[in-house]
Structures are given as structure tokens and as C-alpha cells.
Design a protein around this motif. Structure first.
Motif, PDB file in Angstrom:
ATOM      1  N   LEU A  10      24.575 -54.867  95.714  1.00 51.16           N
ATOM      2  CA  LEU A  10      25.532 -53.805  95.395  1.00 51.16           C
ATOM      3  C   LEU A  10      24.813 -52.552  94.907  1.00 51.16           C
ATOM      4  N   LEU A  11      23.789 -52.745  94.074  1.00 51.47           N
ATOM      5  CA  LEU A  11      23.001 -51.610  93.593  1.00 51.47           C
ATOM      6  C   LEU A  11      22.346 -50.888  94.767  1.00 51.47           C
ATOM      7  N   GLY A  12      21.786 -51.653  95.696  1.00 51.93           N
ATOM      8  CA  GLY A  12      21.152 -51.050  96.862  1.00 51.93           C
ATOM      9  C   GLY A  12      22.135 -50.248  97.701  1.00 51.93           C
ATOM     10  N   ALA A  13      23.299 -50.802  97.923  1.00 53.13           N
ATOM     11  CA  ALA A  13      24.315 -50.090  98.706  1.00 53.13           C
ATOM     12  C   ALA A  13      24.779 -48.833  97.975  1.00 53.13           C
ATOM     13  N   ALA A  14      25.017 -48.953  96.678  1.00 57.37           N
ATOM     14  CA  ALA A  14      25.456 -47.794  95.892  1.00 57.37           C
ATOM     15  C   ALA A  14      24.364 -46.721  95.859  1.00 57.37           C
ATOM     16  N   ALA A  15      23.124 -47.145  95.670  1.00 57.44           N
ATOM     17  CA  ALA A  15      22.017 -46.180  95.620  1.00 57.44           C
ATOM     18  C   ALA A  15      21.890 -45.434  96.943  1.00 57.44           C
ATOM     19  N   LEU A  16      21.991 -46.139  98.035  1.00 62.57           N
ATOM     20  CA  LEU A  16      21.873 -45.513  99.349  1.00 62.57           C
ATOM     21  C   LEU A  16      23.049 -44.576  99.610  1.00 62.57           C
ATOM     22  N   ALA A  17      24.256 -45.035  99.292  1.00 57.49           N
ATOM     23  CA  ALA A  17      25.439 -44.194  99.507  1.00 57.49           C
ATOM     24  C   ALA A  17      25.366 -42.933  98.648  1.00 57.49           C
ATOM     25  N   LEU A  18      24.982 -43.086  97.393  1.00 56.96           N
ATOM     26  CA  LEU A  18      24.847 -41.914  96.519  1.00 56.96           C
ATOM     27  C   LEU A  18      23.743 -40.989  97.005  1.00 56.96           C
ATOM     28  N   GLY A 106      26.768 -28.580  93.019  1.00 57.94           N
ATOM     29  CA  GLY A 106      27.305 -29.446  94.072  1.00 57.94           C
ATOM     30  C   GLY A 106      26.900 -30.885  93.864  1.00 57.94           C
ATOM     31  N   ARG A 107      25.646 -31.101  93.479  1.00 56.97           N
ATOM     32  CA  ARG A 107      25.146 -32.447  93.192  1.00 56.97           C
ATOM     33  C   ARG A 107      25.960 -33.075  92.069  1.00 56.97           C
ATOM     34  N   SER A 108      26.170 -32.314  91.008  1.00 61.53           N
ATOM     35  CA  SER A 108      26.936 -32.801  89.864  1.00 61.53           C
ATOM     36  C   SER A 108      28.357 -33.174  90.289  1.00 61.53           C
ATOM     37  N   HIS A 109      28.954 -32.348  91.114  1.00 59.21           N
ATOM     38  CA  HIS A 109      30.328 -32.598  91.555  1.00 59.21           C
ATOM     39  C   HIS A 109      30.432 -33.921  92.317  1.00 59.21           C
ATOM     40  N   VAL A 110      29.532 -34.152  93.285  1.00 58.24           N
ATOM     41  CA  VAL A 110      29.641 -35.390  94.071  1.00 58.24           C
ATOM     42  C   VAL A 110      29.341 -36.614  93.217  1.00 58.24           C
ATOM     43  N   LEU A 111      28.440 -36.478  92.244  1.00 56.08           N
ATOM     44  CA  LEU A 111      28.142 -37.617  91.372  1.00 56.08           C
ATOM     45  C   LEU A 111      29.295 -37.897  90.417  1.00 56.08           C
ATOM     46  N   ARG A 112      29.910 -36.842  89.868  1.00 53.70           N
ATOM     47  CA  ARG A 112      31.074 -37.045  88.999  1.00 53.70           C
ATOM     48  C   ARG A 112      32.216 -37.697  89.769  1.00 53.70           C
ATOM     49  N   GLN A 113      32.393 -37.302  91.022  1.00 52.36           N
ATOM     50  CA  GLN A 113      33.443 -37.923  91.842  1.00 52.36           C
ATOM     51  C   GLN A 113      33.169 -39.407  92.053  1.00 52.36           C
ATOM     52  N   ALA A 114      31.910 -39.762  92.195  1.00 54.66           N
ATOM     53  CA  ALA A 114      31.554 -41.173  92.376  1.00 54.66           C
ATOM     54  C   ALA A 114      31.900 -41.994  91.137  1.00 54.66           C
ATOM     55  N   LEU A 115      31.957 -41.355  89.990  1.00 55.31           N
ATOM     56  CA  LEU A 115      32.253 -42.054  88.732  1.00 55.31           C
ATOM     57  C   LEU A 115      33.739 -42.011  88.360  1.00 55.31           C
ATOM     58  N   ASN A 116      34.558 -41.389  89.177  1.00 57.25           N
ATOM     59  CA  ASN A 116      35.977 -41.197  88.853  1.00 57.25           C
ATOM     60  C   ASN A 116      36.738 -42.481  88.568  1.00 57.25           C
ATOM     61  N   ARG A 123      31.717 -45.507  81.848  1.00 56.13           N
ATOM     62  CA  ARG A 123      30.689 -44.507  82.175  1.00 56.13           C
ATOM     63  C   ARG A 123      29.568 -44.541  81.139  1.00 56.13           C
ATOM     64  N   GLU A 124      29.913 -44.691  79.878  1.00 56.32           N
ATOM     65  CA  GLU A 124      28.906 -44.778  78.813  1.00 56.32           C
ATOM     66  C   GLU A 124      28.030 -46.013  79.012  1.00 56.32           C
ATOM     67  N   GLN A 125      28.654 -47.138  79.287  1.00 59.95           N
ATOM     68  CA  GLN A 125      27.908 -48.376  79.512  1.00 59.95           C
ATOM     69  C   GLN A 125      27.012 -48.253  80.745  1.00 59.95           C
ATOM     70  N   LEU A 126      27.540 -47.692  81.815  1.00 59.87           N
ATOM     71  CA  LEU A 126      26.742 -47.504  83.025  1.00 59.87           C
ATOM     72  C   LEU A 126      25.555 -46.587  82.740  1.00 59.87           C
ATOM     73  N   GLY A 127      25.766 -45.543  81.958  1.00 60.80           N
ATOM     74  CA  GLY A 127      24.667 -44.645  81.588  1.00 60.80           C
ATOM     75  C   GLY A 127      23.553 -45.388  80.880  1.00 60.80           C
ATOM     76  N   GLN A 128      23.915 -46.261  79.956  1.00 58.01           N
ATOM     77  CA  GLN A 128      22.911 -47.050  79.239  1.00 58.01           C
ATOM     78  C   GLN A 128      22.165 -47.985  80.191  1.00 58.01           C
TER      79      GLN A 128
END
Length: 181
Positions: A10-18, A106-116, A123-128
Motif C-alpha cells: 500500500l505504501l508503494g502504491a501510495a508513494a507512486l501515485a503521489l 500546486g504541489r501543496s494543493h495536490v498533497l493536501r487533496q490527497a489527505l482530505n 493527519r497528525e499521526q500520519l505526519g509522525q
């Protein structure tokens, strides 16, 4: 065992998609290659680098970096300034500064959308957790520049926060100095 493999997958797929959406947005905003977009980002926080050093930070050979810089210069995004000897320092033009800002927004926007789909706590836990993953990806000096080549570096240190990659780099350098000092 299976859950660890699934999580890694899942991490690999998410990393590639992001990576795909971030790179697409960065290259669209900058109207340049991925390495050109990374170069603009790097120079926005670290002006005055040589072509060779910029190439190292974005993962290009010196000759490939020189060609990239020539292209960015033709686009009016980068300017060369004479330094000492044959050395040249690179700086963003006014258009380059604006392009880098647009690219990072633009980068920030697409990343924030991924975290919606995550709430504030998630989000805090994922950041850690991502901080731990990034620390584990750091292996040697120079990795910080490569890992963070498209990062909005100001965001990671806002409000007294510490960038995990920068911290790993400082820790590695300190232990290396201690071992050899």
C-alpha cells in the motif's frame, strides 16, 4: 507477516501515485522537466549553487545539469552569475522565483487533496509516521538534498517543527564528526 507485506505494498502504491501527481503538477506549473522543477525548488531556498552542486542535488550528472540549466536560462527562469575562476553561481530570476512559488503552491494543493479523507488526528499521526519512514530512508550525507528536492522546506520547520530528514542529516554528521574528531 502478511499485514506487513500488505502495508508495504500500500505504501508503494501510495508513494507512486503521489509521486505521479506531484511531478505532473510541478512540471505543469514550471513548464519544464522534473529535474528542472526540482532545480527551481532547490534554488528558491539555496541560491548561489554551482551547476555541479545543483546537479548533485537533483540527481543529474554535471553535463546533464549544465544542459538543464541552459534550458532554464533560455526560459528566463535562472541566471548565471560569475563567481571566482570559471565557477558560476546560479540564481532564480524574478520569473524563476514566481514559478517556484507557483510550483510549490500546486504541489501543496495536490498533497493536501490527497489527505482530505483523513481527520486532523489521523493527519497528525500520519505526519509522525512519515517522519519515521523518512528518517529510515536517510542513509548518507547528500540524501537530505535528494529526498527533499521538491519539498517546500519552510513548511517542515514552521512553528518550531523539525524536518525529520534534516534532523537525520545533522545526526549523521554529528556522529561522523564524533567518530573522526
Amino acid at each position: 507477516m502478511h499485514e506487513g507485506s500488505r502495508t508495504a505494498n500500500l505504501l508503494g502504491a501510495a508513494a507512486l501515485a503521489l509521486s505521479d501527481v506531484v511531478v505532473a503538477e510541478a512540471t505543469r506549473a514550471a513548464s519544464t522537466s522534473t529535474s528542472g522543477a526540482a532545480a527551481l525548488t532547490v534554488l528558491s531556498t539555496d541560491p548561489g549553487l554551482s551547476v555541479t552542486e545543483l546537479g548533485r542535488r537533483v540527481g543529474l550528472s554535471q553535463s546533464a545539469a549544465a544542459r538543464m540549466v541552459d534550458g532554464l536560462e533560455k526560459q528566463g527562469l535562472v541566471r548565471k552569475e560569475a563567481s571566482w575562476g570559471a565557477w558560476v553561481r546560479l540564481r532564480l530570476s524574478d520569473l524563476g522565483v514566481q514559478t517556484a512559488r507557483t510550483l510549490l503552491a500546486g504541489r501543496s494543493h495536490v498533497l493536501r487533496q490527497a489527505l482530505n479523507r483523513l481527520d486532523d488526528s489521523e493527519r497528525e499521526q500520519l505526519g509522525q509516521l512519515l517522519g519515521k519512514v523518512l528518517t529510515g530512508l536517510y542513509q548518507q550525507p547528500g540524501d537530505a538534498e535528494r529526498i527533499c528536492r521538491l519539498c517546500d522546506r519552510c513548511v517542515c520547520v514552521r512553528d518550531g517543527a523539525t524536518c525529520p530528514v534534516g534532523q537525520a542529516d545533522r545526526g549523521h554528521r554529528a556522529s561522523h564528526e564524533h567518530d573522526h574528531g
